[in-house]
Design a protein around this motif. Structure first.
Motif, PDB file in Angstrom:
ATOM      1  N   ARG A  49       0.787  -1.235   0.000  1.00 36.40           N
ATOM      2  CA  ARG A  49       0.000   0.000   0.000  1.00 36.40           C
ATOM      3  C   ARG A  49       0.823   1.291   0.000  1.00 36.40           C
ATOM      4  O   ARG A  49       0.238   2.372  -0.056  1.00 36.40           O
ATOM      5  N   VAL A  50       2.140   1.170   0.112  1.00 38.32           N
ATOM      6  CA  VAL A  50       2.942   2.384  -0.070  1.00 38.32           C
ATOM      7  C   VAL A  50       3.117   2.636  -1.563  1.00 38.32           C
ATOM      8  O   VAL A  50       2.830   1.772  -2.392  1.00 38.32           O
ATOM      9  N   ARG A  51       3.589   3.811  -1.925  1.00 37.08           N
ATOM     10  CA  ARG A  51       3.736   4.172  -3.318  1.00 37.08           C
ATOM     11  C   ARG A  51       5.051   3.651  -3.891  1.00 37.08           C
ATOM     12  O   ARG A  51       5.987   3.324  -3.150  1.00 37.08           O
ATOM     13  N   GLU A  52       5.120   3.580  -5.209  1.00 40.72           N
ATOM     14  CA  GLU A  52       6.383   3.260  -5.854  1.00 40.72           C
ATOM     15  C   GLU A  52       7.371   4.384  -5.541  1.00 40.72           C
ATOM     16  O   GLU A  52       7.054   5.561  -5.656  1.00 40.72           O
ATOM     17  N   GLY A  53       8.562   4.011  -5.113  1.00 38.36           N
ATOM     18  CA  GLY A  53       9.556   5.007  -4.724  1.00 38.36           C
ATOM     19  C   GLY A  53       9.633   5.218  -3.230  1.00 38.36           C
ATOM     20  O   GLY A  53      10.588   5.824  -2.730  1.00 38.36           O
ATOM     21  N   ASP A  54       8.623   4.738  -2.479  1.00 40.75           N
ATOM     22  CA  ASP A  54       8.677   4.775  -1.019  1.00 40.75           C
ATOM     23  C   ASP A  54       9.461   3.565  -0.517  1.00 40.75           C
ATOM     24  O   ASP A  54       9.631   2.588  -1.244  1.00 40.75           O
ATOM     25  N   LEU A  55       9.922   3.629   0.719  1.00 39.07           N
ATOM     26  CA  LEU A  55      10.623   2.487   1.295  1.00 39.07           C
ATOM     27  C   LEU A  55       9.912   2.000   2.546  1.00 39.07           C
ATOM     28  O   LEU A  55       9.909   2.679   3.573  1.00 39.07           O
ATOM     29  N   PRO A  56       9.273   0.796   2.477  1.00 33.55           N
ATOM     30  CA  PRO A  56       8.776   0.166   3.690  1.00 33.55           C
ATOM     31  C   PRO A  56       9.907  -0.676   4.287  1.00 33.55           C
ATOM     32  O   PRO A  56      10.693  -1.279   3.554  1.00 33.55           O
ATOM     33  N   ALA A  57      10.030  -0.717   5.603  1.00 33.66           N
ATOM     34  CA  ALA A  57      11.134  -1.460   6.220  1.00 33.66           C
ATOM     35  C   ALA A  57      10.720  -1.932   7.602  1.00 33.66           C
ATOM     36  O   ALA A  57       9.760  -1.425   8.204  1.00 33.66           O
ATOM     37  N   ARG A  58      11.462  -2.914   8.092  1.00 33.31           N
ATOM     38  CA  ARG A  58      11.274  -3.323   9.489  1.00 33.31           C
ATOM     39  C   ARG A  58      12.231  -2.518  10.340  1.00 33.31           C
ATOM     40  O   ARG A  58      13.442  -2.515  10.109  1.00 33.31           O
ATOM     41  N   TYR A  59      11.677  -1.826  11.332  1.00 34.39           N
ATOM     42  CA  TYR A  59      12.519  -0.968  12.160  1.00 34.39           C
ATOM     43  C   TYR A  59      13.092  -1.715  13.351  1.00 34.39           C
ATOM     44  O   TYR A  59      14.217  -1.487  13.758  1.00 34.39           O
ATOM     45  N   GLY A  60      12.317  -2.639  13.905  1.00 34.69           N
ATOM     46  CA  GLY A  60      12.789  -3.410  15.044  1.00 34.69           C
ATOM     47  C   GLY A  60      11.621  -3.956  15.835  1.00 34.69           C
ATOM     48  O   GLY A  60      10.580  -3.314  15.948  1.00 34.69           O
ATOM     49  N   GLY A  61      11.794  -5.177  16.404  1.00 35.50           N
ATOM     50  CA  GLY A  61      10.705  -5.773  17.170  1.00 35.50           C
ATOM     51  C   GLY A  61       9.456  -5.888  16.333  1.00 35.50           C
ATOM     52  O   GLY A  61       9.478  -6.400  15.216  1.00 35.50           O
ATOM     53  N   GLU A  62       8.340  -5.365  16.862  1.00 38.28           N
ATOM     54  CA  GLU A  62       7.094  -5.396  16.092  1.00 38.28           C
ATOM     55  C   GLU A  62       6.852  -4.086  15.367  1.00 38.28           C
ATOM     56  O   GLU A  62       5.753  -3.854  14.854  1.00 38.28           O
ATOM     57  N   GLU A  63       7.839  -3.221  15.307  1.00 38.60           N
ATOM     58  CA  GLU A  63       7.678  -1.926  14.648  1.00 38.60           C
ATOM     59  C   GLU A  63       8.123  -1.967  13.185  1.00 38.60           C
ATOM     60  O   GLU A  63       9.196  -2.470  12.859  1.00 38.60           O
ATOM     61  N   LEU A  64       7.264  -1.430  12.328  1.00 35.99           N
ATOM     62  CA  LEU A  64       7.574  -1.265  10.909  1.00 35.99           C
ATOM     63  C   LEU A  64       7.613   0.232  10.612  1.00 35.99           C
ATOM     64  O   LEU A  64       7.061   1.038  11.362  1.00 35.99           O
ATOM     65  N   ILE A  65       8.254   0.588   9.530  1.00 40.20           N
ATOM     66  CA  ILE A  65       8.410   1.997   9.184  1.00 40.20           C
ATOM     67  C   ILE A  65       8.296   2.168   7.682  1.00 40.20           C
ATOM     68  O   ILE A  65       8.542   1.216   6.928  1.00 40.20           O
TER      69      ILE A  65
END
Length: 352
Positions: free
Chosen positions: A247-263
Motif C-alpha cells: 500500500r505504499v507508493r512506488e519510490g517509497d521504502l517500507p522497512a522493518r525498524y525493530g521488534g514489532e515496529e515497521l516503518i
C-alpha cells in the motif's frame, strides 16, 4: 584520499585541513565539540561527497547549524561503517587473488609469445643457411603445436577464473541482498533504511520537496505472543509487512525498524499525504482475518497504531523517527488503532 588515510596524512596537510574546518565552523557558528569538529574536518577534507552536498545545501539555504542539525550531520555521515568496510575488504581480497592469477597467466602468455617468435626467427635463419626444408617444416610444426597447446591451457585457465569471478559476483550480490533484507518479513532492514534515508534526505534538501515517514506498532502484540505463541506472532508480523508493502507508493521504502515496529519513508510526500497513506494501511490491517495455521482457529482482530512525522532539513533520521515515535505513543495513549501526526503533539502540549 579516504577516511582510512586520515592517520597517514602529513602534519602540515592535516593542520591546514583542521584550520580550514575551524574557520568554516566559526563562520557558521558551529560549537567546536569533538563530534562537530569530526564532521567539519571530514567536510574540509572532501572525503564524503554526500556530506559536502548536505552541508553546502544547508549553507546555501541559510540554515542555522543548531544542536539538532549538528547531531543529525554526525549521526548520518560520520557513523561507524565497520561492518561494510569489512565486507568490502573481504570482497577486495578475493578479487585481488583472482586478478593476481590472471596477471600471472598474461605474463606467461607474453613470455610464450616471445619464445614462439624467437623459435620462428630461428627457423627463418636456418632456412637462409640452407638447412633441409623437411627439418625446417618439422621444427616449425613442432613450435606451432607447442604454442597451440600452451594457448589451450591458458584459455582453460582463463575460463576457470572467469567462473570464479562470476561466482564471487553472485556471492556478493546475494550477500548484499541478505545484508539489506529482514529475514522474517522480507522487508528492507535497518541498514537499507539508513542508506535510503541518507539519499532521500539530500534529495529533499536539494529540491525543497517534502520528506515524511510513519512508524507502525502492533497493538497488544505482547498478548498475541503470550496467548498464541511466537509462531503466531511471526505470522502477524509477516501479514503486517505485506499490508505495508502493498500500500505504499512506488519510490517509497517500507522497512522493518525493530521488534514489532515497521516503518515507511515517503520521499516527496507532505504530512497530509503521509497521513492518508498511513490511514489506508491502518484500515486494511483492521479488516484482516488471521487464522492459526496449526489449528485453523480464528484469532482476534489485529490493529495498529501509527505515528507520522515530517523531515526538517538538516536533521538526522533518528530525530524524525523520535517525533514519529512520540506521535505513535500518543496514538496508543488515546485509544490505539489510530494515526497521529506530529502536529497533534503540539496540540496535545497546548491543551495540557
Amino acid at each position: 584520499m579516504t577516511d582510512d588515510t586520515l592517520d597517514e596524512v602529513d602534519f602540515e596537510y592535516a593542520t591546514a585541513v583542521a584550520e580550514k574546518a575551524m574557520q568554516s565552523m566559526a563562520q557558521q557558528r558551529v560549537p567546536p565539540t569533538p563530534n562537530n569538529f569530526h564532521v567539519w574536518f571530514k567536510y574540509s577534507l572532501g572525503t564524503s561527497p554526500d556530506l559536502r552536498r548536505a552541508i553546502d545545501i544547508l549553507i546555501g539555504n541559510k540554515r542555522k547549524f543548531d544542536a539538532t542539525t549538528n547531531r543529525g550531520l554526525f549521526a548520518t555521515y560520520v557513523g561507524s561503517r565497520g561492518a561494510d568496510d569489512a565486507a568490502a575488504y573481504g570482497a577486495s581480497q578475493q578479487l585481488h587473488s583472482v586478478m593476481t592469477t590472471a596477471k600471472q597467466f598474461l605474463t606467461t602468455a607474453i613470455a610464450d609469445n616471445h619464445s614462439q617468435i624467437r623459435a620462428i626467427n630461428d627457423v627463418a635463419d636456418r632456412s637462409e643457411a640452407g638447412v633441409d626444408p623437411k627439418l625446417l617444416v618439422e621444427s616449425l610444426m613442432n613450435e606451432l603445436t607447442k604454442a597451440a597447446t600452451r594457448a589451450t591451457k591458458l584459455e582453460m585457465s582463463f575460463v576457470e577464473k572467469t567462473r570464479e569471478l562470476d561466482a564471487i559476483r553472485d556471492s556478493l550480490s546475494k550477500s548484499e541482498e541478505r545484508a539489506r533484507t529482514d529475514t522474517l518479513t522480507g522487508l528492507p532492514n535497518r541498514r537499507a533504511l539508513d542508506e535510503f534515508f541518507r539519499d532521500a534526505q539530500i534529495a529533499a534538501m536539494e529540491s525543497g520537496e517534502p520528506l515524511s515517514a510513519f512508524l507502525i506498532d502492533i497493538d497488544h502484540f505482547k498478548k498475541v505472543n503470550d496467548n498464541f505463541g511466537h509462531g503466531v506472532g511471526d505470522q502477524v508480523l509477516r501479514l503486517m509487512a505485506k499490508a505495508l508493502q502493498e500500500r505504499v507508493r512506488e519510490g517509497d521504502l517500507p522497512a522493518r525498524y525493530g521488534g514489532e515496529e515497521l516503518i515507511a519513508v515517503l520521499p516527496g510526500a507532505g504530512l497530509a499525504t503521509c497521513r492518508a497513506i498511513a490511514e489506508r494501511i491502518r484500515r486494511a490491517i483492521s479488516k484482516c482475518h488471521i487464522t492459526r495455521r496449526s489449528t485453523g482457529e480464528n484469532l482476534p482482530g489485529i490493529t495498529v497504531s501509527i505515528g507520522v512525522g515530517l523531515f526538517q532539513p538538516g536533521e538526522s533520521m533518528m530525530d524524525l523517527i523520535e517525533r514519529c515515535d512520540r506521535a505513535l505513543y500518543l496514538a496508543k495513549e488515546t485509544g490505539r488503532n489510530r494515526v497521529v501526526t506530529e502536529n497533534e503533539l503540539a496540540s496535545e502540549r497546548a491543551a495540557g
